[in-house]
Design a protein around this motif. Structure first.
Motif, PDB file in Angstrom:
ATOM      1  N   GLN A  67       4.264  -1.573   6.202  1.00 46.41           N
ATOM      2  CA  GLN A  67       2.937  -1.127   5.760  1.00 46.41           C
ATOM      3  C   GLN A  67       2.493   0.042   6.645  1.00 46.41           C
ATOM      4  O   GLN A  67       2.552  -0.067   7.871  1.00 46.41           O
ATOM      5  N   ALA A  68       2.060   1.136   6.038  1.00 47.01           N
ATOM      6  CA  ALA A  68       1.728   2.330   6.831  1.00 47.01           C
ATOM      7  C   ALA A  68       0.387   2.938   6.432  1.00 47.01           C
ATOM      8  O   ALA A  68       0.003   2.946   5.262  1.00 47.01           O
ATOM      9  N   ASN A  69      -0.289   3.448   7.436  1.00 43.41           N
ATOM     10  CA  ASN A  69      -1.484   4.275   7.246  1.00 43.41           C
ATOM     11  C   ASN A  69      -2.611   3.573   6.487  1.00 43.41           C
ATOM     12  O   ASN A  69      -3.181   4.125   5.551  1.00 43.41           O
ATOM     13  N   MET A  70      -2.928   2.390   6.942  1.00 42.74           N
ATOM     14  CA  MET A  70      -4.004   1.612   6.310  1.00 42.74           C
ATOM     15  C   MET A  70      -5.185   1.459   7.275  1.00 42.74           C
ATOM     16  O   MET A  70      -6.025   0.599   7.081  1.00 42.74           O
TER      17      MET A  70
ATOM     18  N   ASP B 272       0.860  -1.207  -4.774  1.00 47.75           N
ATOM     19  CA  ASP B 272      -0.355  -0.477  -4.400  1.00 47.75           C
ATOM     20  C   ASP B 272      -1.478  -0.852  -5.363  1.00 47.75           C
ATOM     21  O   ASP B 272      -1.234  -1.149  -6.538  1.00 47.75           O
ATOM     22  N   LEU B 273      -2.689  -0.814  -4.831  1.00 52.41           N
ATOM     23  CA  LEU B 273      -3.880  -1.112  -5.629  1.00 52.41           C
ATOM     24  C   LEU B 273      -4.021  -0.125  -6.789  1.00 52.41           C
ATOM     25  O   LEU B 273      -4.464  -0.475  -7.874  1.00 52.41           O
ATOM     26  N   PHE B 274      -3.630   1.124  -6.537  1.00 58.70           N
ATOM     27  CA  PHE B 274      -3.736   2.161  -7.569  1.00 58.70           C
ATOM     28  C   PHE B 274      -2.324   2.661  -7.938  1.00 58.70           C
ATOM     29  O   PHE B 274      -1.502   2.893  -7.046  1.00 58.70           O
TER      30      PHE B 274
ATOM     31  N   GLY C 242      -1.003  -3.884  -7.504  1.00 59.16           N
ATOM     32  CA  GLY C 242      -1.470  -5.178  -7.021  1.00 59.16           C
ATOM     33  C   GLY C 242      -2.319  -5.017  -5.777  1.00 59.16           C
ATOM     34  O   GLY C 242      -2.293  -3.970  -5.119  1.00 59.16           O
ATOM     35  N   ASP C 243      -3.047  -6.060  -5.477  1.00 59.98           N
ATOM     36  CA  ASP C 243      -3.992  -6.047  -4.363  1.00 59.98           C
ATOM     37  C   ASP C 243      -3.533  -7.037  -3.307  1.00 59.98           C
ATOM     38  O   ASP C 243      -3.517  -8.241  -3.554  1.00 59.98           O
ATOM     39  N   VAL C 244      -3.185  -6.531  -2.145  1.00 62.83           N
ATOM     40  CA  VAL C 244      -2.724  -7.420  -1.073  1.00 62.83           C
ATOM     41  C   VAL C 244      -3.828  -8.413  -0.685  1.00 62.83           C
ATOM     42  O   VAL C 244      -3.533  -9.534  -0.260  1.00 62.83           O
ATOM     43  N   LEU C 245      -5.075  -8.028  -0.878  1.00 59.35           N
ATOM     44  CA  LEU C 245      -6.177  -8.942  -0.514  1.00 59.35           C
ATOM     45  C   LEU C 245      -6.314 -10.089  -1.520  1.00 59.35           C
ATOM     46  O   LEU C 245      -7.035 -11.043  -1.292  1.00 59.35           O
TER      47      LEU C 245
ATOM     48  N   GLY D 273       0.867  -1.187   0.000  1.00 62.58           N
ATOM     49  CA  GLY D 273       0.000   0.000   0.000  1.00 62.58           C
ATOM     50  C   GLY D 273       0.895   1.225   0.000  1.00 62.58           C
ATOM     51  O   GLY D 273       0.720   2.140   0.801  1.00 62.58           O
ATOM     52  N   CYS D 274       1.884   1.233  -0.903  1.00 62.04           N
ATOM     53  CA  CYS D 274       2.973   2.238  -0.860  1.00 62.04           C
ATOM     54  C   CYS D 274       2.514   3.639  -1.252  1.00 62.04           C
ATOM     55  O   CYS D 274       3.251   4.598  -1.046  1.00 62.04           O
ATOM     56  N   GLY D 275       1.294   3.787  -1.815  1.00 65.46           N
ATOM     57  CA  GLY D 275       0.813   5.113  -2.226  1.00 65.46           C
ATOM     58  C   GLY D 275       1.786   5.753  -3.208  1.00 65.46           C
ATOM     59  O   GLY D 275       2.247   5.103  -4.154  1.00 65.46           O
TER      60      GLY D 275
END
Ligand SMILES: C[S@@+](CC[C@H](N)C(=O)[O-])C[C@H]1O[C@@H](n2cnc3c(N)ncnc32)[C@H](O)[C@@H]1O
Length: 292
Positions: free
Chosen positions: A133-136, A96-98, A115-118, A73-75
């Motif tokens: 992993q930060a700010n999730m 990151d998803l986006f 990519g999607d961690v889920l 989720g690196c943004g």
């Protein structure tokens, strides 16, 4: 396992579902569009200032040698880019998803992918020396958190470290700001999202037999410039971004029994309250553990 993440099933998204999600309103409320990446960047530098470093795991020696680091989720990739500039022997990976991370102009030791961690991370077991992993906090449901934690552990090498960084909602807020926080907690609960997540992460890590040496550090910032100085002002700007960016006002106003206009007026009052009377303390947690 005695924690809130127990008894859950893996939830996965296909590529087609991700495409569909990109067109849908956000399911969570930390803004993640390109125009909002400024907030993530400000938060990164504020956190580094508060902790006086980029990480808390005892990973410095590995970083000085060849090692592999993953940020989930690196943004916009700010944390990775900052590390990569200091530790040139290490290799850095962001997912990151986006795709809001840099695509071409970046150091040669940094790679980003969508990519999607889920949907399970697209890396083999035991690949990374350090997984971050930060700010999730408002991203995953409690069931998803349990899956994500296990996924981060899976891709970390034995002996490697996994680190989380999460802010907590301020406590001892004045009556006006409390209305916003109460509404946010109610909204989150209705989606099975636990907004105060740090202690749940700690409890879960302690309960897992795959990790040891669970530890954490807390850094505190006082909201608003009057009592919190420059750091307090920066946190206030992030706070504004969180509560004022779409789709938060029109979603949260319903949980506060007001209109969008009423919400915006109340938010001004909340800021006045913070500046004049109640300046609450906000805690940021760094939590880490070592894979067995
Ligand atoms: C609040 S931002 C934090 C970004 C970055 N970690 C930081 O601290 O600046 C949350 C990020 O998680 C990403 N995200 C949300 N769900 C995700 C998922 N299932 N898999 C990977 N990334 C995800 C979002 O696209 C967004 O960039």
């Amino acid at each position: 396992m005695g924690n809130i993440f127990s008894n859950n099933k893996k939830k996965s998204h296909s590529r087609r579902e991700i495409k569909k999600m990109e067109k849908e309103p956000l399911k969570y409320f930390f803004p993640n569009f390109v125009k909002d990446t400024d907030i993530m960047v400000i938060f990164h530098f504020l956190e580094c200032y508060l902790f006086q470093n980029l990480f808390s795991s005892p990973i410095e020696n590995s970083l000085l040698n060849e090692c592999k680091v993953l940020d989930v989720g690196c943004g916009p990739g700010t944390w990775l880019l900052d590390l990569a500039a200091t530790y040139s022997s290490a290799r850095f990976f962001g997912i990151d998803l986006f795709p809001i991370f840099p695509k071409e102009i970046k150091p040669s030791n940094v790679e980003f992918r969508q990519g999607d961690v889920l949907n399970t991370l697209p890396y083999d077991d035991n690949t990374f020396d350090y997984v971050h992993q930060a700010n999730m906090l408002s991203v995953f449901t409690i069931e998803e958190w349990f899956f994500v934690i296990q996924e981060l552990i899976r891709v970390c090498k034995p002996g490697g470290y996994i680190e989380f960084s999460e802010p907590e909602l301020a406590v001892k807020t004045g009556p006006v700001l409390s209305r916003f926080y109460d509404a946010l907690v109610t909204l989150s609960d209705s989606r099975n999202v636990k907004i105060r997540i740090s202690n749940e992460i700690i409890k879960t890590l302690v309960s897992l037999s795959t990790v040891r040496n669970v530890d954490y550090k807390i850094s505190t910032v006082t909201l608003g410039a009057k009592k919190g100085g420059n750091a307090g002002q920066a946190y206030m700007d992030i706070h504004d971004g969180y509560f004022l960016n779409d789709p938060m006002p029109e979603t949260l106003c319903k949980f506060m029994g007001t209109t969008k206009e009423g919400y915006l007026k109340l938010f001004k009052e909340a800021k006045k309250e913070v500046n004049e009377t109640f300046a609450p303390n906000c805690e940021i947690y760094r939590i880490w553990c070592q894979k067995i």
